[in-house]
Enzyme design. Structure first.
Site, PDB file in Angstrom:
ATOM      1  N   SER A  91      -9.748   1.842   2.735  1.00 14.30           N
ATOM      2  CA  SER A  91      -8.868   2.578   1.877  1.00 14.30           C
ATOM      3  C   SER A  91      -7.828   1.707   1.151  1.00 14.30           C
ATOM      4  O   SER A  91      -7.225   2.174   0.176  1.00 14.30           O
ATOM      5  CB  SER A  91      -8.131   3.652   2.678  1.00 14.30           C
ATOM      6  N   SER A 126     -10.005  -0.521   6.969  1.00 18.92           N
ATOM      7  CA  SER A 126      -9.419  -0.393   5.624  1.00 18.92           C
ATOM      8  C   SER A 126      -8.698  -1.611   5.073  1.00 18.92           C
ATOM      9  O   SER A 126      -8.338  -1.617   3.897  1.00 18.92           O
ATOM     10  CB  SER A 126      -8.459   0.791   5.582  1.00 18.92           C
ATOM     11  N   LYS A 152       0.848  -1.203   0.000  1.00 20.45           N
ATOM     12  CA  LYS A 152       0.000   0.000   0.000  1.00 20.45           C
ATOM     13  C   LYS A 152       0.877   1.243   0.000  1.00 20.45           C
ATOM     14  O   LYS A 152       1.921   1.269   0.680  1.00 20.45           O
ATOM     15  CB  LYS A 152      -0.913  -0.030   1.230  1.00 20.45           C
TER      16      LYS A 152
HETATM   17  N1  GLN Z   1     -13.291   4.163   5.980  1.00 23.16           N
HETATM   18  C1  GLN Z   1     -12.708   4.582   7.220  1.00 23.16           C
HETATM   19  C2  GLN Z   1     -12.290   6.023   7.116  1.00 23.16           C
HETATM   20  O1  GLN Z   1     -12.565   6.622   6.144  1.00 23.16           O
HETATM   21  C3  GLN Z   1     -11.557   3.696   7.584  1.00 23.16           C
HETATM   22  C4  GLN Z   1     -10.303   4.085   6.923  1.00 23.16           C
HETATM   23  C5  GLN Z   1      -9.143   3.272   7.366  1.00 23.16           C
HETATM   24  O2  GLN Z   1      -9.282   2.253   8.040  1.00 23.16           O
HETATM   25  N2  GLN Z   1      -7.964   3.749   7.028  1.00 23.16           N
HETATM   26  O3  GLN Z   1     -11.689   6.563   8.003  1.00 23.16           O
END
Ligand code: GLN
Length: 446
Positions: free
Chosen positions: A127, A151, A52
């Protein structure tokens, strides 16, 4: 083979931001040479891996999918990257994501959205959407993602693969560009549970470079995969199967519970009563931490600097206005507000207290149960563009993953069927540092 597959598929999937083809070929040649010289094979010998793009890689762009870091070329490797290289996997390239890991669909990438390999009109989740799509499309054998509120697990669910968020502190965060430091964890995205155990084995462990790294003994994860779940006690939170959950997702989860029963496990309905406050609590705490962490992006130290500022303040203002996307700005404003004097007690401190209540919900259930099982997300993947103008709906997608992050406990998402042709994820949650039981249950089900 990996690069051939990427050439065939990535114009439609768009999982990668940067490829490391020369570096990977050199690394693979070096591994071959070491083997010929009588060297031992490492745990992940020769396996093509995707990383990532918020995990720093020396000499390989690390953009966090942000315009702010579009030219950021790190001078060191994250601890997990060092560990992968010690285990002899090969880094194929860097994977797309929501900007600074803020989002759940990959639509917040400032470059382009990644698409779901099952149906390219749909989001891959986020994400870590690039990390999930890349594994699902067969471009890499495994990838690393990061999970702050879901995410790793949610994109794994949407793409029909396995995603593990380890216990907070089990895997070093050194070299992970910080979003919300009290929640961020790196973990593996893989095609199956056994691969997940192997990658976790390679990346877990104490690191003096991360002040929240846990100094615990690392067990053997692979030997936990016995196939036996007889007598395992499963708690199923009624809050995870109630309002807002797609009936087809619920059906798939109930069928999974039946399968666990036929394997000799037992399950009861339980309650995590503070679940309804989790999303609000998370967005206050995560945004507060983000507003503080992202203060380091000032146009001086990292990434892109705005041109021709009139003053130092103007340099900061212009660089940040140009460099950050809308969702990142929204969170910085929300977090700065929640931390300001006069509001701190009402928002940030209150949210910290509710976080403790949410953690206690899990402690209570784990007194009588070995694992907690439910859906990973309330629905399967949605269409690209469907939720873009509606951040609150987008935030509610995380209702089943966020409480786990706030409690700091481990959880895995594994495929458990389909809803309208798109994969559904089953979430298995464990006690802190009990990844062995989580992996054992997931493996037996799979
Ligand atoms: N969707 C969640 C957010 O927007 C989780 C994101 C994540 O785990 N990095 O914060």
């Amino acid at each position: 083979a990996s690069y051939r597959r990427i050439a065939e598929t990535d114009s439609s999937i768009q999982a990668f931001l940067t490829l490391n083809e020369d570096g990977a070929r050199a690394a693979a040649a070096e591994l071959d040479k070491q083997l010929q010289d009588g060297g031992e094979r490492g745990l992940l010998f020769g396996l093509p891996a995707g990383i990532k793009d918020n995990i720093v890689t020396e000499g390989l762009l690390t953009t966090c999918a942000s315009q702010f870091l579009r030219n950021y070329d790190p001078i060191y490797n994250a601890t997990v990257v060092q560990k992968l290289s010690a285990a002899q996997s090969v880094t194929i390239g860097k994977l797309n994501m929501d900007e600074f890991a803020m989002g759940g669909s990959n639509e917040n990438s400032s470059f382009y959205p990644t698409r779901n390999p099952w149906n390219t009109d749909y989001v891959p989740g986020g994400s870590s959407g690039g990390s999930a799509a890349s594994v699902a499309a067969g471009q890499v054998y495994f990838s690393l993602g990061s999970d702050t509120g879901g995410s790793i697990r949610q994109p794994a669910a949407y793409c029909g693969i396995v995603g593990l968020k380890p216990t907070y502190g089990l895997v070093s965060r050194f070299g992970l560009v910080a979003f919300a430091s009290s929640l961020d964890q790196i973990g593996p995205l893989t095609k199956n549970v056994e691969d997940s155990a192997y990658v976790l084995q390679a990346i877990a462990g104490y690191d003096g470079m991360d002040s929240t790294s846990a100094n615990v003994e690392i067990p053997d994860y692979v030997s936990a995969l016995s196939g036996d779940v007889k007598g395992l006690r499963i708690g199923v939170p009624k809050e995870y199967l109630g309002q807002g959950i797609d009936p087809k997702v619920k059906e798939a989860v109930l069928a999974a519970l039946q399968q666990f029963e036929s394997l000799g496990a037992t399950w009861d309905e339980v309650s995590l009563p503070h679940t309804e406050y989790a999303v609000a609590t998370y967005y206050l705490l995560a945004s507060s931490e983000a507003s503080s962490n992202l203060a380091r992006f000032d146009g001086v130290r990292y990434g892109v600097r705005a041109e021709d500022p009139d003053s130092l303040i103007e340099l900061y203002r212009k660089s940040r206005s140009q460099g950050f996307g809308d969702e990142v700005k929204r969170r910085i404003m929300l977090g700065t507000y929640a931390l300001s004097s006069g509001y701190y007690d009402a928002f940030y401190l209150k949210a910290q207290k509710v976080r403790t209540l949410i953690k206690q919900d899990f402690d209570n259930v784990f007194q009588n149960y070995d694992i907690i099982v439910g859906p990973t997300a309330p629905t399967a993947a949605f269409r690209i563009g469907e939720q873009v103008g509606d951040p609150l709906t987008m935030y509610l997608n995380d209702i089943c993953t966020i409480p786990v992050s706030l409690a700091g406990v481990p959880a895995i998402s594994i495929p458990c069927g389909f809803a309208d042709g798109l994969p559904v994820g089953l979430q298995i949650i464990g006690k802190a540092f009990d990844e062995r039981t989580v992996l054992r249950a997931a493996h037996a089900f799979e």
